[in-house]
Enzyme design. Structure first.
Site, PDB file in Angstrom:
ATOM      1  N   HIS A  67      -1.000 -11.933  -2.132  1.00 47.55           N
ATOM      2  CA  HIS A  67      -0.951 -10.796  -3.064  1.00 47.55           C
ATOM      3  C   HIS A  67       0.425 -10.786  -3.734  1.00 47.55           C
ATOM      4  O   HIS A  67       1.459 -10.756  -3.057  1.00 47.55           O
ATOM      5  CB  HIS A  67      -1.198  -9.478  -2.325  1.00 47.55           C
ATOM      6  N   GLU A  70       3.603  -8.448  -2.911  1.00 49.53           N
ATOM      7  CA  GLU A  70       4.114  -8.367  -1.540  1.00 49.53           C
ATOM      8  C   GLU A  70       5.257  -9.357  -1.360  1.00 49.53           C
ATOM      9  O   GLU A  70       5.136 -10.361  -0.666  1.00 49.53           O
ATOM     10  CB  GLU A  70       2.955  -8.601  -0.564  1.00 49.53           C
ATOM     11  N   ARG A 125      -1.029  -7.444  -8.287  1.00 51.89           N
ATOM     12  CA  ARG A 125      -1.574  -7.861  -6.983  1.00 51.89           C
ATOM     13  C   ARG A 125      -2.402  -9.155  -7.067  1.00 51.89           C
ATOM     14  O   ARG A 125      -2.291 -10.047  -6.243  1.00 51.89           O
ATOM     15  CB  ARG A 125      -2.462  -6.726  -6.461  1.00 51.89           C
ATOM     16  N   HIS A 195       1.331 -10.962   5.008  1.00 57.01           N
ATOM     17  CA  HIS A 195       1.180  -9.906   3.993  1.00 57.01           C
ATOM     18  C   HIS A 195       2.271  -8.853   4.187  1.00 57.01           C
ATOM     19  O   HIS A 195       3.087  -8.942   5.085  1.00 57.01           O
ATOM     20  CB  HIS A 195      -0.177  -9.206   4.155  1.00 57.01           C
ATOM     21  N   GLU A 269       1.099  -7.972   8.697  1.00 54.96           N
ATOM     22  CA  GLU A 269       1.465  -7.028   7.640  1.00 54.96           C
ATOM     23  C   GLU A 269       2.899  -6.636   7.961  1.00 54.96           C
ATOM     24  O   GLU A 269       3.145  -5.908   8.922  1.00 54.96           O
ATOM     25  CB  GLU A 269       0.560  -5.781   7.667  1.00 54.96           C
TER      26      GLU A 269
END
Lengths: 308, 94
Positions: A67, A70, A125, A195, A269
């Protein structure tokens, strides 16, 4: 010249490309660069192979920047490559890992989107592919994999941020990655995707609430991984299957890799938990990467010992 | 093309307490341009989930009013997104 690359700062795509060349020149015995394909806008997709030349050894595939917005994610992949090469021969664990296994690191998966997020829209994104009958641009690459693709009442609207594409693997970036992993399937024992944000360590499944056969093992690895991560700065991560820990998703790279036969797949994440969201200040890059490195090294050590 | 600017755009954090409140957010997403940061789409919004979304300066007033009207507790995490974008580069070249 793209300017000076820095591990403590976010780097533009031009700087990252120059950095990949530099790493190969600096460590020719340990780092090689593989072009696995090109993007819609004809940018190269580079994987850095870290380790010895032996193809038969166990390997871990890790990607960053699926993405575009990020940014901490590509920063981590660069940090990982740097630390791996720098500490080989000095750090016991890294030396053992690189003596016995390889890492395939894709520093930026969504190259076109990353460039767009630098030059035009910081909050971008998706990738930058054109869509038929729509002025809206881009597909969410992490919904484009061929695993229960578009199974949920997601959206077929190309203007949405989670548009999964017109069909599974419709995107050049997705196809390049799936082709590469499939062609190295014998050696790849784990898949890690990085991510941001929300501080989680996730594993399959996302497309179903059913648990994978080795759920207990994945839970154990994720628990220890997050424990290890927290030892440096007490950063709290939660862990669990995607569907119950975040929400159900379809077409994700993690589920795809798992169902292909890579039975140790994890998604990080990274920081933070929402204060900065996608805009994590550069001053937090170093600490974020250092703590994440601990968890990734733990997973790698586990893979080396427990997979055949 | 000039880069997109995010002057005074806001990021809201809301935690819907029940299904009704979750539906309020979903409905707001239908009539306003909300960019969901977490979860990544309005359809995933559920009770007790921490929801972060970005909204333009222009629409933020009506969003705030709707949240107030439905007695929903919210926090504005970011008041001026453009400022935070610029502040993310807080490490000087060495």
């Amino acid at each position: 010249m793209p300017g000076r690359h820095s591990y403590a700062k976010y780097n533009s795509w031009d700087k990252i490309v120059a950095w990949t060349e530099k790493m190969v020149h600096k460590c020719p015995d340990m780092v090689s660069r593989i072009k696995i394909g090109t993007t819609v806008e004809d940018n190269p997709l580079y994987v850095l192979k870290i380790g010895k030349k032996d193809e038969r050894r166990k390997a871990i595939f890790m990607d960053c920047g699926i993405h575009a917005r990020e940014w901490i994610s590509p920063a981590f992949c660069q940090w990982f490559v740097y630390q791996a090469t720098k500490t080989y021969g000095k750090n016991k664990i890294m030396t053992k890992l690189l003596d016995q296994m390889n890492f395939y690191v894709l520093p930026v998966f969504n190259v076109d989107g990353y460039i767009w997020s630098w030059k035009q829209n910081r909050m971008w994104r998706k990738n930058r592919s054109k869509n038929q009958n729509s002025n809206c641009i881009g597909t969410d690459l992490n919904r484009n994999f061929n695993v229960s693709w578009n199974a949920f009442p997601t959206t077929k609207d190309p203007c949405k941020e989670t548009y999964p594409g017109p069909e599974p693997e419709s995107e050049k970036e997705t196809k390049a990655v799936t082709d590469f992993i499939q062609s190295h399937l014998k050696s790849i024992k784990a898949y890690i995707t990085i991510h941001s944000y929300s501080q989680m360590l996730l594993f399959p499944y996302g497309y179903t609430s059913e648990l994978p056969p080795n759920n207990e093992e994945l839970t154990k690895v994720a628990k220890i991984g997050t424990d290890v991560l927290s030892t440096l700065y007490e950063t709290h991560y939660i862990y669990g299957p995607i569907a119950s820990t975040i929400y159900p998703t379809s077409g994700s790279s993690l589920d795809w890799a798992y169902n292909l036969g890579v039975h140790h797949t994890f998604a990080f994440e990274l920081r933070d938990r929402g204060r900065f969201g996608f805009l994590l200040p550069e001053s937090q890059i170093k600490s974020t990467c250092k703590e994440t490195m601990l968890a990734v090294k733990f997973i790698a050590k586990y893979i080396l010992k427990h997979t055949s | 093309i000039a880069p997109v600017r995010f002057d005074r755009e806001k990021v809201f954090r809301v935690k819907p307490q029940d299904e009704n409140q979750a539906n309020v957010i979903k409905d707001l997403a239908k009539t306003n341009k909300l960019d969901f940061w977490y979860p990544d789409a309005g359809l995933h919004v559920a009770t007790n989930m921490t929801v972060d979304f970005q909204v333009s300066d222009k629409e933020s007033q009506s969003i705030q009013s709707a949240l107030d009207q439905n007695k929903m507790h919210y926090e504005i995490l970011i008041h001026d997104l453009q400022e935070v974008i610029e502040k993310q580069f807080d490490v000087k070249e060495d």
